[in-house]
Scaffold this active site. Structure first.
Site, PDB file in Angstrom:
ATOM      1  N   ARG A  79       0.951  -1.008   0.002  1.00 32.84           N
ATOM      2  CA  ARG A  79       0.098   0.015   0.095  1.00 32.84           C
ATOM      3  C   ARG A  79       1.104   1.268  -0.019  1.00 32.84           C
ATOM      4  O   ARG A  79       1.553   1.400   0.949  1.00 32.84           O
ATOM      5  CB  ARG A  79      -0.944   0.114   1.278  1.00 32.84           C
ATOM      6  CG  ARG A  79      -1.809   1.087   1.151  1.00 32.84           C
ATOM      7  CD  ARG A  79      -2.709   1.014   2.426  1.00 32.84           C
ATOM      8  NE  ARG A  79      -4.015   2.071   2.756  1.00 32.84           N
ATOM      9  CZ  ARG A  79      -3.729   3.123   3.735  1.00 32.84           C
ATOM     10  NH1 ARG A  79      -2.913   3.039   4.431  1.00 32.84           N
ATOM     11  NH2 ARG A  79      -4.717   3.938   3.657  1.00 32.84           N
ATOM     12  N   ASN A 156      -6.957   8.193   2.728  1.00 30.84           N
ATOM     13  CA  ASN A 156      -6.498   7.417   3.896  1.00 30.84           C
ATOM     14  C   ASN A 156      -7.267   8.310   4.957  1.00 30.84           C
ATOM     15  O   ASN A 156      -7.370   9.468   5.235  1.00 30.84           O
ATOM     16  CB  ASN A 156      -4.996   7.603   4.186  1.00 30.84           C
ATOM     17  CG  ASN A 156      -4.640   7.220   5.619  1.00 30.84           C
ATOM     18  OD1 ASN A 156      -4.698   5.867   5.672  1.00 30.84           O
ATOM     19  ND2 ASN A 156      -4.283   7.735   6.418  1.00 30.84           N
ATOM     20  N   GLU A 157      -7.927   7.276   6.017  1.00 26.69           N
ATOM     21  CA  GLU A 157      -8.632   7.733   7.365  1.00 26.69           C
ATOM     22  C   GLU A 157      -9.232   9.215   7.150  1.00 26.69           C
ATOM     23  O   GLU A 157      -8.990  10.193   7.493  1.00 26.69           O
ATOM     24  CB  GLU A 157      -7.578   7.840   8.340  1.00 26.69           C
ATOM     25  CG  GLU A 157      -6.819   6.639   8.669  1.00 26.69           C
ATOM     26  CD  GLU A 157      -5.791   6.476   9.589  1.00 26.69           C
ATOM     27  OE1 GLU A 157      -5.606   7.682  10.178  1.00 26.69           O
ATOM     28  OE2 GLU A 157      -5.096   5.470   9.815  1.00 26.69           O
ATOM     29  N   HIS A 224      -8.603   0.225   9.820  1.00 27.53           N
ATOM     30  CA  HIS A 224      -7.289   0.336  10.380  1.00 27.53           C
ATOM     31  C   HIS A 224      -7.567  -0.040  11.872  1.00 27.53           C
ATOM     32  O   HIS A 224      -8.255   0.257  12.704  1.00 27.53           O
ATOM     33  CB  HIS A 224      -6.935   1.715  10.378  1.00 27.53           C
ATOM     34  CG  HIS A 224      -6.517   2.175   8.904  1.00 27.53           C
ATOM     35  ND1 HIS A 224      -6.097   3.182   8.320  1.00 27.53           N
ATOM     36  CD2 HIS A 224      -6.817   1.361   7.649  1.00 27.53           C
ATOM     37  CE1 HIS A 224      -5.995   3.367   7.189  1.00 27.53           C
ATOM     38  NE2 HIS A 224      -6.363   2.066   6.696  1.00 27.53           N
ATOM     39  N   TYR A 226      -5.597  -0.226  15.568  1.00 28.86           N
ATOM     40  CA  TYR A 226      -4.834   0.080  16.542  1.00 28.86           C
ATOM     41  C   TYR A 226      -5.285   0.045  17.942  1.00 28.86           C
ATOM     42  O   TYR A 226      -6.036  -1.151  18.101  1.00 28.86           O
ATOM     43  CB  TYR A 226      -4.341   1.500  16.073  1.00 28.86           C
ATOM     44  CG  TYR A 226      -3.612   1.798  14.830  1.00 28.86           C
ATOM     45  CD1 TYR A 226      -2.218   1.301  14.659  1.00 28.86           C
ATOM     46  CD2 TYR A 226      -4.299   2.132  13.851  1.00 28.86           C
ATOM     47  CE1 TYR A 226      -1.458   1.571  13.566  1.00 28.86           C
ATOM     48  CE2 TYR A 226      -3.499   2.206  12.676  1.00 28.86           C
ATOM     49  CZ  TYR A 226      -2.164   2.006  12.462  1.00 28.86           C
ATOM     50  OH  TYR A 226      -1.401   2.067  11.187  1.00 28.86           O
ATOM     51  N   GLU A 253      -4.458  -1.269   7.652  1.00 25.47           N
ATOM     52  CA  GLU A 253      -3.533  -0.854   8.592  1.00 25.47           C
ATOM     53  C   GLU A 253      -3.490  -1.424   9.906  1.00 25.47           C
ATOM     54  O   GLU A 253      -4.551  -1.651  10.407  1.00 25.47           O
ATOM     55  CB  GLU A 253      -3.057   0.567   8.808  1.00 25.47           C
ATOM     56  CG  GLU A 253      -2.755   1.538   7.657  1.00 25.47           C
ATOM     57  CD  GLU A 253      -2.610   3.010   8.061  1.00 25.47           C
ATOM     58  OE1 GLU A 253      -2.379   3.327   9.350  1.00 25.47           O
ATOM     59  OE2 GLU A 253      -2.665   3.780   7.051  1.00 25.47           O
ATOM     60  N   TRP A 282       1.420  -1.426   9.010  1.00 20.41           N
ATOM     61  CA  TRP A 282       1.933  -0.423   9.010  1.00 20.41           C
ATOM     62  C   TRP A 282       3.375  -0.230   9.833  1.00 20.41           C
ATOM     63  O   TRP A 282       3.278  -0.849  11.237  1.00 20.41           O
ATOM     64  CB  TRP A 282       0.881   0.933   9.601  1.00 20.41           C
ATOM     65  CG  TRP A 282       1.670   1.981   9.430  1.00 20.41           C
ATOM     66  CD1 TRP A 282       2.397   2.778  10.296  1.00 20.41           C
ATOM     67  CD2 TRP A 282       1.304   3.131   8.283  1.00 20.41           C
ATOM     68  NE1 TRP A 282       3.094   3.983   9.922  1.00 20.41           N
ATOM     69  CE2 TRP A 282       2.045   4.233   8.581  1.00 20.41           C
ATOM     70  CE3 TRP A 282       0.635   2.840   7.206  1.00 20.41           C
ATOM     71  CZ2 TRP A 282       2.235   5.312   7.716  1.00 20.41           C
ATOM     72  CZ3 TRP A 282       0.530   4.063   6.251  1.00 20.41           C
ATOM     73  CH2 TRP A 282       1.358   5.200   6.758  1.00 20.41           C
TER      74      TRP A 282
END
Length: 454
Positions: A79, A156-157, A224, A226, A253, A282
């Site tokens: 990516r 992105n995001e 994503h 996290y 990610e 990531w």
């Protein structure tokens, strides 16, 4: 959601409505397509993303060597961070063409993303999704004809945690519609709001309607993971709802640690493998703002894998063990260079299996002190089979710690593994693979493996 562009993160919300199931009619489209929860490459073969993110727009001088190293470590996808000009210097068509050519030269599928949209509504200067679409249209000449090799990740995001995140659904639908109206035939990937982590469940609860807004029914959702995803329950629930709804999702990610909490990377990897979901860690190198620990290699040097890099590339359910090269590069869905290999040779198959029969090969794909990972490949004979059972006796006291893509039982040294519901029917000469991790002592000899077909 990583490095210095991270904003604040609110607490995880609890229960929300399930994603609506949506029928997905077959579409005639170029390049990658969607079939239920699966991503298919241009040859119609299932493609499971196993790769990493590379911050090209800030480290363009590192891209040539980085892509080669990422491939050598077994990845099948990268990516690539691009900029549309609102926050960082725009990557023009010629640069994007060069990136795509390098991806193709390294036999990597290229997911291209606009990073300027990160945290819109909460991050000063962030681009809108509409501005991201303007960017893609401005470089369309670099993308047309690359549908077999390129997936477009719109932005992105694209929203932070503020009230603007409520606009994600309408703005994402509009972005998809504009791209299709402009003639883009590529598979489209869309990131979640809330700095990619969707803790308000906006993407989850509106995914079906967003998918329906794509006239080609060729949109993939990207979460994503996290600090929001710090427990197995949260990870399994989120990914499982997309599976139940028949909608395609990837983990676009994730990391092993983060300033907003400690992601459960073990469950992310294991669940992705179990459900057949792609993932992209990531990131390769160059992180700043206090999250340098997310670098997979130190100073872009592939000989200096960090602990995170070691885990992602070489660990259980990691890239080397599970990555398969896209068949559009002329292969047969075999392991990528640097992918699964065996320090112990596979158990030999003697001759061709009888009609309606099967053979099984056993290979150690990774090992460490006290443990190892293995893959068993079942191959049908000269006639199709409807199921299979693999058996062996451990020679050195090995014991399973985990398994996937098969139903496994043990009685002392004796192992019996039967096909899962989805991989028992094999055409003549076709193969299915299942994997496991196990404990070991000093010795780790391969067992003699047998296969019986149903």
């Amino acid at each position: 959601m990583k490095a210095k562009w991270w904003g604040g993160l609110a607490a995880v919300l609890t229960a929300a409505a399930a994603v609506l199931t949506l029928a997905q009619p077959a579409q005639a489209a170029a390049g990658f397509t969607v079939s239920g929860t699966r991503i298919l490459d241009a040859n119609g073969n299932t493609f499971l993303m196993r790769g990493v993110n590379h911050a090209h727009t800030w480290y363009a001088g590192q891209t040539t060597t980085s892509l080669a190293a990422i491939k050598a470590l077994g990845a099948n996808t990268v990516r690539v961070v691009l900029a549309s000009g609102q926050r960082w210097t725009k990557n023009e068509s010629a640069d994007v063409t060069n990136v795509i050519n390098q991806c193709k030269a390294n036999r990597l599928i290229c997911v291209l993303e606009v990073h300027d949209t990160t945290g819109y509504g909460e991050q000063a200067g962030a681009a809108t999704l509409a501005q991201a679409v303007d960017y893609w249209i401005s470089i369309k000449s670099a993308l047309t004809g690359q549908e077999n090799y390129v997936i477009l990740n719109i932005g992105n995001e694209p929203y932070g945690n503020g009230t603007a995140a409520a606009g994600w659904t309408a703005d994402t639908k509009s972005a998809i519609s504009r791209l299709r109206a402009a003639g883009f035939q590529h598979q489209i990937m869309v990131d979640a709001p809330n700095w990619g982590q969707d803790w308000q469940f906006i993407m989850r609860d509106n995914a079906a309607s967003v998918f329906a807004a794509d006239p080609q029914r060729n949109t993939v959702f990207s979460i994503h993971m996290y600090g929001v995803f710090d427990t197995a329950a949260e990870i399994n629930d989120y990914l499982g709802r997309f599976q139940s709804a028949g909608l395609p999702i990837v983990v676009g990610e994730f990391g092993h640690d983060h300033s907003d909490g400690n992601p459960d990377e073990e469950t992310i990897l294991a669940t992705s493998q179990r459900l057949g979901i792609g993932y992209l860690g990531w990131s390769w190198s160059g992180n700043g703002g206090g999250v340098e620990y997310l670098d997979m290699v130190t100073n872009f040097n592939p000989a200096q894998l960090t602990s995170w890099g070691q885990r992602l590339f070489n660990g259980a359910n990691g890239i080397k063990a599970t990555s398969r090269e896209a068949s559009v590069f002329g292969g047969t869905n075999s392991p990528s260079p640097g992918g699964p290999s065996s320090s112990n040779p596979p158990s030999p198959s003697t001759g061709n299996p009888p009609a309606g029969g099967c053979t099984a090969t056993y290979a150690v794909t990774n090992s460490w002190t006290g443990g190892f990972q293995g893959t068993v490949t079942v191959k049908a004979g000269t006639s199709a089979i409807t199921g299979w059972t693999v058996t062996w006796t451990w020679p050195d006291g090995q014991r399973f710690t985990n398994s996937w893509n098969a139903t496994v039982s043990s009685s002392g040294e004796t192992v019996t593994a039967r096909n899962a519901a989805y991989n028992g029917r094999l055409a003549a000469g076709a193969e299915a693979a299942w994997g496991f991790t196990a404990s070991r002592g000093t010795s780790n000899n391969n067992p003699a493996v047998t296969c019986a077909a149903a």
